[in-house]
Design an enzyme around this catalytic site. Structure first.
Site, mmCIF file in Angstrom:
data_model
loop_
_atom_site.group_PDB
_atom_site.id
_atom_site.type_symbol
_atom_site.label_atom_id
_atom_site.label_comp_id
_atom_site.label_asym_id
_atom_site.label_seq_id
_atom_site.Cartn_x
_atom_site.Cartn_y
_atom_site.Cartn_z
ATOM 1 N N CYS A 244 -3.967 -2.765 -23.382
ATOM 2 C CA CYS A 244 -4.013 -2.059 -22.095
ATOM 3 C C CYS A 244 -3.072 -2.675 -21.065
ATOM 4 O O CYS A 244 -3.059 -2.258 -19.916
ATOM 5 C CB CYS A 244 -5.441 -2.027 -21.553
ATOM 6 S SG CYS A 244 -6.104 -3.665 -21.190
ATOM 7 N N ASN B 168 -0.209 -8.320 -20.013
ATOM 8 C CA ASN B 168 0.373 -8.866 -18.774
ATOM 9 C C ASN B 168 -0.041 -10.329 -18.614
ATOM 10 O O ASN B 168 0.784 -11.200 -18.315
ATOM 11 C CB ASN B 168 -0.109 -8.078 -17.555
ATOM 12 C CG ASN B 168 0.129 -6.592 -17.694
ATOM 13 O OD1 ASN B 168 0.992 -6.187 -18.467
ATOM 14 N ND2 ASN B 168 -0.618 -5.785 -16.978
ATOM 15 N N HIS C 192 0.828 -1.208 0.000
ATOM 16 C CA HIS C 192 0.000 0.000 0.000
ATOM 17 C C HIS C 192 0.855 1.248 0.000
ATOM 18 O O HIS C 192 0.537 2.243 -0.636
ATOM 19 C CB HIS C 192 -0.901 0.018 1.235
ATOM 20 C CG HIS C 192 -2.038 -0.946 1.130
ATOM 21 N ND1 HIS C 192 -2.544 -1.606 2.203
ATOM 22 C CD2 HIS C 192 -2.747 -1.339 0.063
ATOM 23 C CE1 HIS C 192 -3.536 -2.378 1.810
ATOM 24 N NE2 HIS C 192 -3.673 -2.239 0.511
ATOM 25 N N ARG D 269 3.142 -14.446 -13.276
ATOM 26 C CA ARG D 269 3.670 -13.082 -13.295
ATOM 27 C C ARG D 269 3.992 -12.547 -11.905
ATOM 28 O O ARG D 269 4.599 -11.494 -11.760
ATOM 29 C CB ARG D 269 2.695 -12.143 -14.041
ATOM 30 C CG ARG D 269 1.355 -11.982 -13.398
ATOM 31 C CD ARG D 269 0.354 -11.293 -14.322
ATOM 32 N NE ARG D 269 0.136 -9.897 -13.995
ATOM 33 C CZ ARG D 269 -0.964 -9.218 -14.302
ATOM 34 N NH1 ARG D 269 -1.933 -9.799 -14.996
ATOM 35 N NH2 ARG D 269 -1.099 -7.972 -13.976
ATOM 36 N N ARG E 183 -9.743 -0.435 -13.587
ATOM 37 C CA ARG E 183 -9.701 -1.729 -12.889
ATOM 38 C C ARG E 183 -10.651 -1.667 -11.691
ATOM 39 O O ARG E 183 -10.237 -1.372 -10.564
ATOM 40 C CB ARG E 183 -8.280 -2.033 -12.428
ATOM 41 C CG ARG E 183 -7.289 -2.332 -13.552
ATOM 42 C CD ARG E 183 -5.903 -2.615 -12.963
ATOM 43 N NE ARG E 183 -5.033 -3.314 -13.878
ATOM 44 C CZ ARG E 183 -4.052 -2.741 -14.572
ATOM 45 N NH1 ARG E 183 -3.843 -1.455 -14.480
ATOM 46 N NH2 ARG E 183 -3.288 -3.465 -15.375
ATOM 47 N N ARG F 66 -13.841 -2.035 -16.546
ATOM 48 C CA ARG F 66 -13.730 -3.495 -16.576
ATOM 49 C C ARG F 66 -14.516 -4.083 -15.417
ATOM 50 O O ARG F 66 -14.418 -3.604 -14.282
ATOM 51 C CB ARG F 66 -12.252 -3.883 -16.444
ATOM 52 C CG ARG F 66 -12.048 -5.376 -16.353
ATOM 53 C CD ARG F 66 -10.605 -5.745 -16.490
ATOM 54 N NE ARG F 66 -9.854 -5.526 -15.256
ATOM 55 C CZ ARG F 66 -8.557 -5.794 -15.151
ATOM 56 N NH1 ARG F 66 -7.876 -6.220 -16.191
ATOM 57 N NH2 ARG F 66 -7.930 -5.596 -14.022
#
Ligand code: PEP
Ligand code: MG
Length: 575
Positions: free
Chosen positions: A506, A458, A194, A469, A301, A337
């Site tokens: 993206c 990704n 964070h 990943r 997102r 999304r």
């Protein structure tokens, strides 16, 4: 003595300034046994510190600085909950009562137990929350030791100050106005912590994971921090200092120059317009989007609205978030999304840990298995379409059955809104992410059913090369230039163009300068990336001629030797 340390680069930029060390109280705790008559008093002292820490959180929430992102509230909420966990708020009291030890020692011991429990978690996200526990315990410890909060930075108007901490919580960070420190460095933390996210959102250079910086550095040491390379240079000699001053000026100048492109259209030398959109995680990110001149949101997102909380956002809360972005973008495209939860983004308290979460119940698979959750989001999304140019994007689709099921959910949700007379955009465009090799190879299935496509490089790379990943042990095998990846990318872009269906990229590749011309040569006309990358990519577009890069791009796509591919790409980029 000059020396350097290497950590994880989290927020770019070069800072030069003097070290200000933040005290790390848990290193200073001693153990002593109290005479029995003093035990009650010690418990009362612990209770008082607990109450003072609770009040500190309440006042932090009340005085949230304007520049602070809304997600700080979520961090503070999380930290308040940790403080109220019985292992922190009750167990130390019991330990003082039974063992007659001092409150600091009881707290330190119980904190270590709690942290050890987090160590056991398989899930990386949950494991990382042990940092939050330590941060909350530190705050309580400071109250016990009579040094609440943090010492302010020394007021030195003539020099910059770099904050050096063993660890830094997001709650700590919001107390420091961004201009107060030139940079942040910490011993602990990873790229997904964070604190890293907040440092990036404050646009302040930051390197984390430096291990022993807090121990090795002295107050007022002269530091150079390279937030791009993750390097910290301590007490540099004159030559190094001069070199970095030059680099810093060059970097600042470059950023300023690039920002001047904000209002310019991203046109190639031969006059084609390229759309450069932004990826965002929360409505507050729109400030950066505007500052950097992105012409739309290519990826919101939405799952970030769901993380770190006990109670999931209801329809109204989601609707307000989506509407804020739709309205804020004033008619420019906003691609939201549907939530991509699962894998490395688990809901709090989600007990089920799959053996292979990236291949498990993630993204649209999770949505379809949790109809109530999905319907709530779809209602909020559709309602938001009435307030701007909103498009809905669905992650991780693998084939016709999933697409059909998703479209049925959307149709049913539209019907329920119709029944209630709630307005929405009847023509709302529905798109699919191309992230699974099967989707890329069976593209017709997608092109026939959907209005637009967005390539998530990704995940497409992760699934094509079978590389997790999130696993640093195989990170070196993660290769965007692998011929298989290039073939899939080129195939998706050219097939979509043939069908006349809009396609964008993206994933992270879209924001990397080295790939811009390659994508343009493949026929890509829409890119979506983090806002700060937009000006750099725009400059690359402005200096590219599509006819001139065509032949070399085809040559790269025909090559199968990795070295040859890199050599040709270099040539393409230096044209
Ligand atoms: C991707 O996979 O490229 C993508 C954009 O989605 P995420 O990074 O959120 O998985
Ligand atoms: Mg993805």
């Amino acid at each position: 003595m000059t020396f350097s340390l290497h950590g994880i680069a989290v927020s770019s930029g070069i800072a030069i300034g003097y070290a200000h060390l933040l005290s790390h109280t848990s290193l200073e705790v001693v153990h002593y046994v109290l005479p029995k008559p003093l035990v009650e008093e010690e418990i009362a002292r612990f209770d008082a510190a607990l109450l003072a820490t609770r009040n500190e959180f309440i006042s932090l929430r009340g005085n949230r600085p304007q520049y602070a992102a809304a997600e700080f509230d979520a961090f503070l909420e999380l930290h308040q909950m940790i403080l109220d966990d019985p292992l922190l708020s009750v167990s130390p009291r019991d330990m003082i009562a039974t063992e007659h030890c001092n409150a600091e020692w009881a707290l330190k011991t119980q904190t270590e137990k709690l942290v050890a429990q987090f160590d056991e978690f398989e899930d990386a996200y949950l494991r990382e929350r042990q940092t939050d526990v330590t941060q909350v315990a530190e705050r309580l410890l400071k109250q016990l030791l009579g040094q609440p909060g943090h010492q302010p930075a020394p007021t030195r108007h003539d020099v910059e100050t770099i904050l050096v901490a063993h660890d830094l919580s997001p709650a700590d960070l919001i107390q420091f106005r961004p201009q107060q420190y030139a940079a942040f460095i910490t011993d602990l933390g990873g790229a997904t912590s964070h604190t890293a996210i907040v440092a990036r959102s404050l646009n302040t250079p930051c390197v984390v994971g430096l291990h022993h910086a807090r121990e090795l550095l002295r107050e007022d040491d002269l530091l150079i921090l390279d937030g791009e390379q993750g390097v910290l240079i301590v007490n540099p000699d004159k030559a190094i200092l001069a070199e970095y001053k030059l680099r810093q000026s060059a970097w600042d100048l470059e950023r300023k120059k690039l920002k001047r492109l904000r209002g310019a259209r991203a046109n190639t030398l031969d006059g084609s317009t390229i759309e450069l959109y932004a990826n965002i995680e929360k409505p507050d990110d729109l400030v950066e989007v505007k500052e950097n001149g992105a012409t739309g949101i290519g990826l919101f997102r939405s799952e970030f609205l769901f993380l770190n909380r006990d109670v999931l956002p209801d329809e109204e809360e989601q609707f307000q978030a989506y509407k804020a972005v739709a309205v804020g973008m004033e008619g420019q495209p906003v691609t939201i999304r549907t939530f991509d939860l699962g894998a490395d983004k688990q809901l709090k308290g989600a007990e089920r840990v799959a053996n292979n979460p990236a291949l498990g119940l993630r993204a649209i698979r999770l949505c379809l298995s949790e109809p109530q959750l999905f319907r709530t989001q779809l209602r909020a999304l559709l309602r938001a379409t009435h307030y701007g140019n909103v498009r809905i994007l669905v992650p991780m689709l693998s084939g016709a059955a999933e697409i059909n099921q998703t479209l049925q959910f959307i149709a049913a949700t539209k019907q329920s809104l119709d029944d209630e007379g709630i307005p929405y955009d009847r023509e709302v465009k529905i798109g699919g992410m191309i992230e699974i090799p099967a989707a890329a190879l069976a593209l017709n299935v997608f092109a026939k059913r959907l209005d637009f496509l967005s390539i998530g490089t990704n995940d497409l790379i992760q699934y094509t090369l079978a590389i997790d990943r999130t696993d640093e042990e195989v990170a070196h095998l993660y290769d965007p230039l692998h011929p298989a990846v290039l073939h899939l990318l080129s195939h998706v872009i050219s097939t979509a163009n043939k069908f006349g269906i809009p396609v964008s990229v993206c994933g992270e590749m879209a924001g990397e300068l080295g790939y811009t011309r390659l994508f343009l040569g493949m026929g890509l006309r829409q890119f979506s990336m983090s806002s700060a990358q937009v000006p750099g990519i725009k400059q690359r577009v402005l200096t590219t001629s599509l006819p001139e890069i065509a032949a070399l791009t085809q040559k790269i796509l025909r090559a199968d030797d990795p070295l040859k591919i890199r050599e040709l790409l270099e040539k393409l980029n230096s044209q």
